[in-house]
Design an enzyme around this catalytic site. Sequence first.
Site, PDB file in Angstrom:
ATOM      1  N   GLU A   1      11.913  -0.964-124.581  1.00  0.00           N
ATOM      2  CA  GLU A   1      13.231  -0.556-124.929  1.00  0.00           C
ATOM      3  C   GLU A   1      14.156  -0.582-123.573  1.00  0.00           C
ATOM      4  O   GLU A   1      15.157  -1.220-123.310  1.00  0.00           O
ATOM      5  CB  GLU A   1      13.599   0.228-125.974  1.00  0.00           C
ATOM      6  CG  GLU A   1      13.174  -0.017-127.347  1.00  0.00           C
ATOM      7  CD  GLU A   1      13.845  -1.252-127.934  1.00  0.00           C
ATOM      8  OE1 GLU A   1      14.807  -1.483-127.670  1.00  0.00           O
ATOM      9  OE2 GLU A   1      12.800  -2.180-128.796  1.00  0.00           O
TER      10      GLU A   1
ATOM     11  N   GLU B   1       1.696   2.651-133.558  1.00  0.00           N
ATOM     12  CA  GLU B   1       1.361   1.240-132.771  1.00  0.00           C
ATOM     13  C   GLU B   1       1.066   1.688-131.187  1.00  0.00           C
ATOM     14  O   GLU B   1       1.927   1.826-130.586  1.00  0.00           O
ATOM     15  CB  GLU B   1       2.447   0.515-132.823  1.00  0.00           C
ATOM     16  CG  GLU B   1       2.855   0.255-134.006  1.00  0.00           C
ATOM     17  CD  GLU B   1       4.196  -1.038-133.974  1.00  0.00           C
ATOM     18  OE1 GLU B   1       4.528  -1.301-132.965  1.00  0.00           O
ATOM     19  OE2 GLU B   1       4.601  -1.330-135.147  1.00  0.00           O
TER      20      GLU B   1
ATOM     21  N   ILE C   1      12.892   7.302-126.643  1.00  0.00           N
ATOM     22  CA  ILE C   1      12.027   8.495-126.359  1.00  0.00           C
ATOM     23  C   ILE C   1      11.256   8.229-125.029  1.00  0.00           C
ATOM     24  O   ILE C   1      11.254   9.260-124.223  1.00  0.00           O
ATOM     25  CB  ILE C   1      11.182   8.836-127.272  1.00  0.00           C
ATOM     26  CG1 ILE C   1      11.678   8.853-128.663  1.00  0.00           C
ATOM     27  CG2 ILE C   1      10.077   9.977-127.223  1.00  0.00           C
ATOM     28  CD1 ILE C   1      12.657   9.984-128.894  1.00  0.00           C
ATOM     29  N   ILE C   2      10.497   7.114-124.728  1.00  0.00           N
ATOM     30  CA  ILE C   2       9.795   7.028-123.492  1.00  0.00           C
ATOM     31  C   ILE C   2      10.319   5.911-122.851  1.00  0.00           C
ATOM     32  O   ILE C   2      11.214   5.046-123.088  1.00  0.00           O
ATOM     33  CB  ILE C   2       8.312   6.581-123.882  1.00  0.00           C
ATOM     34  CG1 ILE C   2       8.201   5.187-124.784  1.00  0.00           C
ATOM     35  CG2 ILE C   2       7.748   7.690-124.586  1.00  0.00           C
ATOM     36  CD1 ILE C   2       7.074   4.603-124.885  1.00  0.00           C
TER      37      ILE C   2
ATOM     38  N   VAL D   1      15.033   9.003-134.794  1.00  0.00           N
ATOM     39  CA  VAL D   1      15.354   8.945-136.211  1.00  0.00           C
ATOM     40  C   VAL D   1      14.395   8.858-136.879  1.00  0.00           C
ATOM     41  O   VAL D   1      13.216   8.625-136.588  1.00  0.00           O
ATOM     42  CB  VAL D   1      16.374   7.631-136.519  1.00  0.00           C
ATOM     43  CG1 VAL D   1      17.501   7.699-135.652  1.00  0.00           C
ATOM     44  CG2 VAL D   1      15.533   6.308-136.394  1.00  0.00           C
TER      45      VAL D   1
ATOM     46  N   HIS E   1       6.077   6.466-132.432  1.00  0.00           N
ATOM     47  CA  HIS E   1       6.176   4.871-132.645  1.00  0.00           C
ATOM     48  C   HIS E   1       5.082   4.452-131.987  1.00  0.00           C
ATOM     49  O   HIS E   1       4.299   3.619-132.455  1.00  0.00           O
ATOM     50  CB  HIS E   1       7.428   4.228-132.346  1.00  0.00           C
ATOM     51  CG  HIS E   1       7.570   2.737-132.767  1.00  0.00           C
ATOM     52  ND1 HIS E   1       6.793   1.732-132.075  1.00  0.00           N
ATOM     53  CD2 HIS E   1       8.120   2.177-133.815  1.00  0.00           C
ATOM     54  CE1 HIS E   1       7.010   0.560-132.337  1.00  0.00           C
ATOM     55  NE2 HIS E   1       7.874   0.743-133.658  1.00  0.00           N
TER      56      HIS E   1
ATOM     57  N   HIS F   1       9.473   3.938-140.236  1.00  0.00           N
ATOM     58  CA  HIS F   1       8.140   4.562-139.828  1.00  0.00           C
ATOM     59  C   HIS F   1       7.846   6.018-140.434  1.00  0.00           C
ATOM     60  O   HIS F   1       6.884   6.196-140.886  1.00  0.00           O
ATOM     61  CB  HIS F   1       7.997   4.562-138.457  1.00  0.00           C
ATOM     62  CG  HIS F   1       7.828   3.363-137.860  1.00  0.00           C
ATOM     63  ND1 HIS F   1       6.520   2.352-138.151  1.00  0.00           N
ATOM     64  CD2 HIS F   1       8.420   2.271-136.828  1.00  0.00           C
ATOM     65  CE1 HIS F   1       6.811   1.474-137.404  1.00  0.00           C
ATOM     66  NE2 HIS F   1       7.626   1.278-136.854  1.00  0.00           N
TER      67      HIS F   1
END
Length: 313
Positions: free
Chosen positions: A127, A211, A122-123, A239, A180, A243
């Site tokens: 990752e 988080e 996403i950002i 997805v 997330h 979470h």
Amino acid sequence: MKKTLLSTLLLLFAITTTLGHGVTNYMHSDFLEGMQEGDKAAILMIHFGTTHHDTREVTIEALNNRVKQEFPDLEFREAYTSRIVIKRLADNEGIRKNNPLEALKQLHADGYTHVLIQSSTIIDGVEMESICKNVEEVQSLFKDIRIGNPLLYTPQDYEDVIEVLTPGYDNDTAYIWVGHGTYDVTTAQYAMIDYMLKAKGHTNCFVGTIEGYPEYEDMLSQLKSSGLKKVVLMPFMFVAGDHAKNDIAEDWKERLEKEGYHVEVSLQGLGENPNIQNIYISHLKFITGHRKIGIMEKKSVYEKTGEKIKGNH
């Protein structure tokens, strides 16, 4: 000397031309044009991964299938970044998933010379940083390897995501997007999407993270100020896995209900939305025609020409 100066000027022109389209770090460069006899091209899709079959099928597999349809002539490969997910799938279900470095090394072993990489992150956070480090490790093995941007990268991406997700929203309902999150500086991207939502008139939309920042309490403070009592909770994640099912559908829902809110949960990962898939595919298509320009390469142009590249910075 003249040839070097000409190359520099051509690079400056290419970057400046690209800047006219609102992208500052890329120049036009056809990914497939330079391929020679014997060269082979592939696409590597990279996902965090999930052990939940229901959401994997409608998010990860759905995007993978879209990519295969859009690029039928390129070899398709996949990798997961989560070592925990990879281990659980292998131990519990016998499903083997490569991590990005393994997938890249396998592509090289299979004779692929050109690789396009697209992540479903996403950002632009840890990752993506990990993927870039993997690519740096094997870059010399390939003639050309390019990485597409995550869902949110340019301001236009944020606008596109807001345009995709907000149609049909009820002004009397509060919509809470739960990401997330991360504990480093890149968590600011969640604050940016929250800011842009408000700037575009969606004052009934709020962003929080599991988080990082904005935390639950930050979101709750804004929610209380809105005066709205009906709430829709939704994962701002690719997805709807652990979470979404545990932190959002249980913890956040319970905490909001204790505050007196009527809470509805929408357990749909962003990857289920075809228009969100379209944004990822547009990023992948963009890097088939553009090469990223490193900051040192741009500084070299400044030094040699004395010209500052103009555009949106």
